[in-house]
Design a protein around this motif. Structure first.
Motif, short mmCIF file in Angstrom:
data_model
loop_
_atom_site.label_atom_id
_atom_site.label_comp_id
_atom_site.label_asym_id
_atom_site.label_seq_id
_atom_site.Cartn_x
_atom_site.Cartn_y
_atom_site.Cartn_z
N ILE A 21 11.28 26.64 17.87
CA ILE A 21 12.33 26.40 16.88
C ILE A 21 12.27 27.46 15.79
CG2 ILE A 21 13.16 24.80 15.11
CD1 ILE A 21 12.16 22.50 16.94
N LEU A 22 11.07 27.79 15.34
CA LEU A 22 10.91 28.78 14.28
C LEU A 22 11.38 30.16 14.72
CD1 LEU A 22 7.44 27.82 12.79
CD2 LEU A 22 9.67 27.35 11.83
N ARG A 23 11.20 30.46 16.01
CA ARG A 23 11.64 31.77 16.53
C ARG A 23 13.12 31.78 16.85
NH1 ARG A 23 6.59 31.58 19.60
NH2 ARG A 23 7.79 30.79 21.37
N GLY A 24 13.79 30.65 16.70
CA GLY A 24 15.22 30.59 16.96
C GLY A 24 15.58 30.44 18.42
N GLU A 25 14.64 30.01 19.26
CA GLU A 25 14.91 29.85 20.69
C GLU A 25 15.75 28.62 20.98
OE1 GLU A 25 11.28 30.12 22.93
OE2 GLU A 25 10.64 31.94 21.90
N HIS A 26 15.80 27.69 20.05
CA HIS A 26 16.68 26.52 20.15
C HIS A 26 17.60 26.55 18.93
CE1 HIS A 26 14.07 24.95 23.29
NE2 HIS A 26 13.03 25.10 22.47
N GLU A 123 -0.10 30.53 13.05
CA GLU A 123 -0.20 29.08 13.15
C GLU A 123 -1.55 28.58 12.67
OE1 GLU A 123 2.12 26.93 14.06
OE2 GLU A 123 3.67 28.37 14.61
N ARG A 124 -2.61 29.24 13.13
CA ARG A 124 -3.95 28.81 12.71
C ARG A 124 -4.18 29.11 11.23
NH1 ARG A 124 -5.37 30.84 17.93
NH2 ARG A 124 -6.12 32.81 17.06
N TRP A 125 -3.62 30.24 10.75
CA TRP A 125 -3.75 30.55 9.32
C TRP A 125 -3.09 29.46 8.48
CZ3 TRP A 125 -1.34 31.03 4.79
CH2 TRP A 125 -1.99 31.72 3.77
N ALA A 126 -1.90 29.04 8.89
CA ALA A 126 -1.18 28.02 8.13
C ALA A 126 -1.97 26.71 8.09
CB ALA A 126 0.20 27.78 8.73
N SER A 127 -2.61 26.36 9.21
CA SER A 127 -3.41 25.14 9.25
C SER A 127 -4.63 25.25 8.33
CB SER A 127 -3.86 24.87 10.69
OG SER A 127 -4.67 23.71 10.76
N LEU A 128 -5.30 26.39 8.37
CA LEU A 128 -6.45 26.61 7.49
C LEU A 128 -6.02 26.65 6.03
CD1 LEU A 128 -8.45 29.33 9.46
CD2 LEU A 128 -9.26 27.03 8.90
N ALA A 155 4.88 18.99 5.24
CA ALA A 155 6.28 19.27 5.58
C ALA A 155 6.59 20.75 5.47
CB ALA A 155 7.20 18.47 4.67
N ALA A 156 5.91 21.45 4.57
CA ALA A 156 6.15 22.88 4.38
C ALA A 156 5.41 23.74 5.40
CB ALA A 156 5.72 23.30 2.97
N GLY A 157 4.52 23.13 6.18
CA GLY A 157 3.68 23.90 7.10
C GLY A 157 4.46 24.76 8.06
N SER A 158 5.57 24.24 8.59
CA SER A 158 6.38 25.02 9.53
C SER A 158 6.96 26.25 8.86
CB SER A 158 7.52 24.15 10.08
OG SER A 158 7.01 23.07 10.82
N TYR A 159 7.40 26.11 7.63
CA TYR A 159 7.97 27.23 6.91
C TYR A 159 6.92 28.28 6.58
CZ TYR A 159 11.89 24.01 6.24
OH TYR A 159 12.93 23.15 6.45
N VAL A 160 5.69 27.82 6.29
CA VAL A 160 4.60 28.75 6.03
C VAL A 160 4.32 29.57 7.28
CG1 VAL A 160 2.16 28.98 5.45
CG2 VAL A 160 3.57 27.32 4.23
N SER A 161 4.26 28.90 8.44
CA SER A 161 4.03 29.62 9.70
C SER A 161 5.13 30.65 9.93
CB SER A 161 3.99 28.63 10.87
OG SER A 161 2.93 27.73 10.75
N LEU A 162 6.36 30.25 9.66
CA LEU A 162 7.50 31.16 9.83
C LEU A 162 7.33 32.40 8.97
CD1 LEU A 162 10.42 31.89 10.71
CD2 LEU A 162 11.21 30.48 8.80
N SER A 163 6.97 32.22 7.71
CA SER A 163 6.85 33.36 6.80
C SER A 163 5.72 34.28 7.24
CB SER A 163 6.61 32.88 5.36
OG SER A 163 5.37 32.22 5.23
N MET A 164 4.64 33.72 7.81
CA MET A 164 3.53 34.54 8.26
C MET A 164 3.91 35.35 9.50
SD MET A 164 1.46 34.00 5.91
CE MET A 164 1.60 32.82 4.58
#
Length: 223
Positions: A21-26, A123-128, A155-164
């Motif tokens: 979803i973050l990559r825009g595939e859907h 993804e792992r960076w955002a989790s850490l 809730a912001a985790g997905s957006y953080v991953s996207l920005s990274m």
């Protein structure tokens, strides 16, 4: 070298769908069918159903009475609201935690910081990153404010991953912010901690805004 923890089927499906979803595939409005996702990812429908619940909580999908699970995509309205709330509440929580935090807790946060500095996967960076901020504020974890902040951060985790993904150098910038936050916590500098926490969040918001605009994601306001 630290071994990676094995993922559960739920975590695997959640990570795959979130990244897609973050990559825009859907595209926004696309329907996600439980059975199709399960077959494609080689899992049963149970972890797919569980991942859908997580994505719904994150705001990346929605439910339609007639069409089922639909991709919402990313909206600037959503992310701005999340960060406006975080920028108000997290500096307050940080100052509250500062008066209660001891050296052991700060050492635990620093250990996570060192892992962040060596992590290249967004993804792992955002989790850490979530774990780092939780470790800094663990001394104030029992209050209502802490629970609200934790929910906003999740809730912001997905957006953080996207920005990274979009701006890899942001990881290094944020790691520098984390080092400064640790220094200010150890100095017991309340004003410095509050100001740095707000600036740190504002920096991530700016990066997310730039990337969402660049991707020309559908930015319709919810509702």
């Amino acid at each position: 070298m630290e071994k990676k923890r094995p993922q559960t089927a739920r975590q695997y499906v959640l990570g795959m769908l979130r990244a897609e979803i973050l990559r825009g595939e859907h595209c926004a409005g696309a329907r996600l069918r439980q059975e199709e996702v399960a077959s494609r990812l080689g899992v049963s429908t149970t972890p797919v159903r569980e991942a859908f619940r997580d994505l719904l909580a994150e705001g990346l999908i929605g439910l339609d009475t007639h069409r089922g699970v639909l991709v919402r995509g990313l909206t600037l309205a959503d992310v701005r609201e999340l960060y406006e709330l975080r920028i108000v509440l997290e500096p307050m929580l940080a100052v509250r935690a500062l008066s209660l935090t001891d050296t052991t807790q700060l050492d635990a946060a620093e250990a996570i910081h060192l892992r962040l500095c060596g992590e290249k996967d967004p993804e792992r960076w955002a989790s850490l990153n979530v774990a780092f901020h939780q470790a800094l504020n663990v001394a104030a974890a029992d209050g209502r404010m802490s629970r609200i902040v934790a929910g906003l951060a999740e809730a912001a985790g997905s957006y953080v991953s996207l920005s990274m993904h979009a701006t890899p150098e942001l990881m290094a910038l944020n790691n520098g912010d984390h080092a400064e936050l640790l220094r200010l916590y150890r100095l017991r500098d309340e004003d410095g901690v509050a100001a740095k926490t707000a600036a740190h969040l504002a920096q991530t918001l700016s990066a997310i805004e730039r990337d969402v605009e660049t991707r020309v994601v559908v930015l319709a306001e919810a509702g």
